[in-house]
Design an enzyme around this catalytic site. Structure first.
Site, PDB file in Angstrom:
ATOM      1  N   HIS A  42       0.837  -1.201   0.000  1.00  0.00           N
ATOM      2  CA  HIS A  42       0.000   0.000   0.000  1.00  0.00           C
ATOM      3  C   HIS A  42       0.870   1.248   0.000  1.00  0.00           C
ATOM      4  O   HIS A  42       0.940   1.981   0.975  1.00  0.00           O
ATOM      5  CB  HIS A  42      -0.946  -0.020   1.205  1.00  0.00           C
ATOM      6  CG  HIS A  42      -2.098  -0.947   1.014  1.00  0.00           C
ATOM      7  ND1 HIS A  42      -2.771  -1.560   2.034  1.00  0.00           N
ATOM      8  CD2 HIS A  42      -2.707  -1.378  -0.121  1.00  0.00           C
ATOM      9  CE1 HIS A  42      -3.742  -2.311   1.553  1.00  0.00           C
ATOM     10  NE2 HIS A  42      -3.715  -2.222   0.242  1.00  0.00           N
ATOM     11  N   CYS A  97       4.275 -12.290   3.559  1.00  0.00           N
ATOM     12  CA  CYS A  97       5.204 -12.097   4.672  1.00  0.00           C
ATOM     13  C   CYS A  97       5.145 -13.310   5.611  1.00  0.00           C
ATOM     14  O   CYS A  97       4.055 -13.782   5.939  1.00  0.00           O
ATOM     15  CB  CYS A  97       4.838 -10.835   5.444  1.00  0.00           C
ATOM     16  SG  CYS A  97       5.880 -10.613   6.887  1.00  0.00           S
ATOM     17  N   GLU A 127      -5.464  -8.745   4.072  1.00  0.00           N
ATOM     18  CA  GLU A 127      -4.784  -9.692   4.968  1.00  0.00           C
ATOM     19  C   GLU A 127      -5.809 -10.498   5.776  1.00  0.00           C
ATOM     20  O   GLU A 127      -5.664 -11.713   5.951  1.00  0.00           O
ATOM     21  CB  GLU A 127      -3.844  -8.943   5.925  1.00  0.00           C
ATOM     22  CG  GLU A 127      -3.111  -9.919   6.847  1.00  0.00           C
ATOM     23  CD  GLU A 127      -2.362  -9.248   7.993  1.00  0.00           C
ATOM     24  OE1 GLU A 127      -1.805  -8.156   7.792  1.00  0.00           O
ATOM     25  OE2 GLU A 127      -2.352  -9.837   9.083  1.00  0.00           O
ATOM     26  N   THR A 162      -1.831  -8.726  11.632  1.00  0.00           N
ATOM     27  CA  THR A 162      -0.463  -8.393  12.059  1.00  0.00           C
ATOM     28  C   THR A 162      -0.272  -6.918  12.411  1.00  0.00           C
ATOM     29  O   THR A 162       0.644  -6.578  13.151  1.00  0.00           O
ATOM     30  CB  THR A 162       0.543  -8.742  10.954  1.00  0.00           C
ATOM     31  OG1 THR A 162       0.155  -8.061   9.756  1.00  0.00           O
ATOM     32  CG2 THR A 162       0.612 -10.232  10.703  1.00  0.00           C
ATOM     33  N   CYS A 190       2.805  -8.494  14.322  1.00  0.00           N
ATOM     34  CA  CYS A 190       4.201  -8.722  13.930  1.00  0.00           C
ATOM     35  C   CYS A 190       5.147  -7.810  14.704  1.00  0.00           C
ATOM     36  O   CYS A 190       4.748  -6.753  15.195  1.00  0.00           O
ATOM     37  CB  CYS A 190       4.380  -8.586  12.425  1.00  0.00           C
ATOM     38  SG  CYS A 190       4.861  -6.964  11.909  1.00  0.00           S
ATOM     39  N   SER A 218      -2.749   2.435   3.621  1.00  0.00           N
ATOM     40  CA  SER A 218      -1.969   1.422   4.343  1.00  0.00           C
ATOM     41  C   SER A 218      -2.466   1.312   5.771  1.00  0.00           C
ATOM     42  O   SER A 218      -2.466   2.291   6.528  1.00  0.00           O
ATOM     43  CB  SER A 218      -0.487   1.827   4.319  1.00  0.00           C
ATOM     44  OG  SER A 218       0.185   1.313   5.456  1.00  0.00           O
ATOM     45  N   ASN A 220      -1.179  -0.207   8.402  1.00  0.00           N
ATOM     46  CA  ASN A 220      -0.222   0.015   9.498  1.00  0.00           C
ATOM     47  C   ASN A 220       0.180   1.480   9.590  1.00  0.00           C
ATOM     48  O   ASN A 220       0.431   1.991  10.680  1.00  0.00           O
ATOM     49  CB  ASN A 220       0.981  -0.933   9.379  1.00  0.00           C
ATOM     50  CG  ASN A 220       1.942  -0.535   8.297  1.00  0.00           C
ATOM     51  OD1 ASN A 220       2.768   0.332   8.500  1.00  0.00           O
ATOM     52  ND2 ASN A 220       1.841  -1.158   7.134  1.00  0.00           N
ATOM     53  N   SER A 262       5.407   0.038   4.817  1.00  0.00           N
ATOM     54  CA  SER A 262       5.512  -0.031   3.359  1.00  0.00           C
ATOM     55  C   SER A 262       6.225   1.199   2.785  1.00  0.00           C
ATOM     56  O   SER A 262       6.136   1.467   1.592  1.00  0.00           O
ATOM     57  CB  SER A 262       4.104  -0.169   2.760  1.00  0.00           C
ATOM     58  OG  SER A 262       3.198   0.708   3.387  1.00  0.00           O
TER      59      SER A 262
HETATM   60  S1  SF4 Z   1       4.316  -5.083   8.744  1.00  0.00           S
HETATM   61 FE1  SF4 Z   1       5.939  -5.972   7.473  1.00  0.00          FE
HETATM   62  S2  SF4 Z   1       6.945  -7.529   8.729  1.00  0.00           S
HETATM   63 FE2  SF4 Z   1       4.939  -7.033   9.662  1.00  0.00          FE
HETATM   64  S3  SF4 Z   1       3.513  -8.518   8.795  1.00  0.00           S
HETATM   65 FE3  SF4 Z   1       3.388  -6.708   7.508  1.00  0.00          FE
HETATM   66  S4  SF4 Z   1       4.853  -7.104   5.875  1.00  0.00           S
HETATM   67 FE4  SF4 Z   1       5.325  -8.530   7.532  1.00  0.00          FE
END
Ligand code: SF4
Length: 281
Positions: A42, A97, A127, A162, A190, A218, A220, A262
């Site tokens: 992303h 991943c 995901e 994650t 993660c 994205s 995260n 990302s």
């Molecule tokens: S943030 Fe990165 S290391 Fe964590 S699950 Fe996603 S791709 Fe994998």
């Protein structure tokens, strides 16, 4: 002059670096067309870079032809999706991943052991759809509040997208304790996510302005922006240096930067250089 500080853990994670290496190598070596299933990550800038290498995104395995190569992205897919690509005659390169694979295995294991499976994550996120594909009976919840509409069984298992925050997991678990006889939690957040979020929160406490760099789509990166904004009200989420505004930094003495998993290091440097230029000017 303002001090500009990059969080101790920020930017492209192991999973994204690995996926980028895989797709670049595949683009160099494959004979036929190379596709990714959805944008590889992303981050629109990276997606444009891959397009320049001839790598294009498709939305569905049925779009790939005989002799082409399909790269599965870091988010992972349901087993049925991978089978459909093979049936369409494509060679599959799996860039899922390893941390996402761990969530797939955790979901299979808990469902196989008879637990009512809850997946803590964003409904509809690729995901999460991939994890559900490995345990189709699973119920997706975004947080403790979603438990209200669910008839819980005696034995409940939890697997986590994650990129979720530890705080959201803690709140779900504390709501479940006392409501079920047996609770099995496999924390599949993660390490990169937890590290980025912790470093982001620490930095946000010490600065006047936070800039979060990464794709607006994205998960995260958006989570980092939420964490930073809860601590530092002057938080801005940008994808490119062009979105920065010098007014944001007018009275700032300390400016923090963090970036989603990302976001390549070069993009963080470009943002830092632009902010330093504005803070000087
Ligand atoms: S943030 Fe990165 S290391 Fe964590 S699950 Fe996603 S791709 Fe994998």
């Amino acid at each position: 002059m303002a001090e500009v500080i990059v969080a101790s853990e920020a930017g492209a994670c192991f999973g994204v670096e690995r996926a980028l290496d895989l797709v670049r190598t595949t683009a160099r070596e494959a004979c036929g067309p190379v596709h990714t299933l959805g944008p590889l990550i992303h981050n629109p800038i990276v997606v444009d870079e891959l397009a320049a290498l001839g790598v294009t995104a498709v939305n569905d395995p049925s779009e790939v032809g005989e002799g082409s190569t399909l790269v599965l992205r870091t988010h992972g897919v349901a087993p049925s999706v991978e089978r459909a690509a093979v049936d369409a005659g494509a060679t599959v390169v799996d860039a899922t991943c390893p941390f996402v694979k761990r969530a797939h295995r955790a979901a299979e294991r808990l469902a196989g052991e008879g637990y009512q499976l809850l997946i803590l994550g964003e409904e509809g996120h690729p995901e999460v759809e991939g994890i559900v594909g490995h345990a189709p009976e699973a119920i997706v919840v975004s947080g403790a509040a979603d438990l209200a509409g669910i008839e819980l069984r005696r034995r409940v298992g939890v697997v986590v997208q994650t990129t979720q925050s530890k705080a959201n997991l803690r709140s779900l678990v504390s709501e479940l304790v006392g409501r079920v006889d047996e609770l099995r939690v496999l924390d599949t957040i993660c390490e990169a996510t937890a590290g980025h979020q912790g470093a982001c929160a620490e930095l946000a406490k010490t600065v006047d302005v936070m800039v979060v760099v990464g794709g607006k789509n994205s998960a995260n990166t958006t989570r980092l922006a939420e964490i930073a904004a809860a601590i530092c009200p002057h938080t801005h989420h940008v994808e490119t240096p062009q979105e920065l505004c010098s007014d944001w930094f007018a009275n700032a003495e300390r400016i923090g930067i963090t970036a989603g998993a990302s976001t390549p290091a070069a993009h963080i440097e470009a943002i830092k250089d632009a902010i330093c230029g504005m803070a000087r000017g």
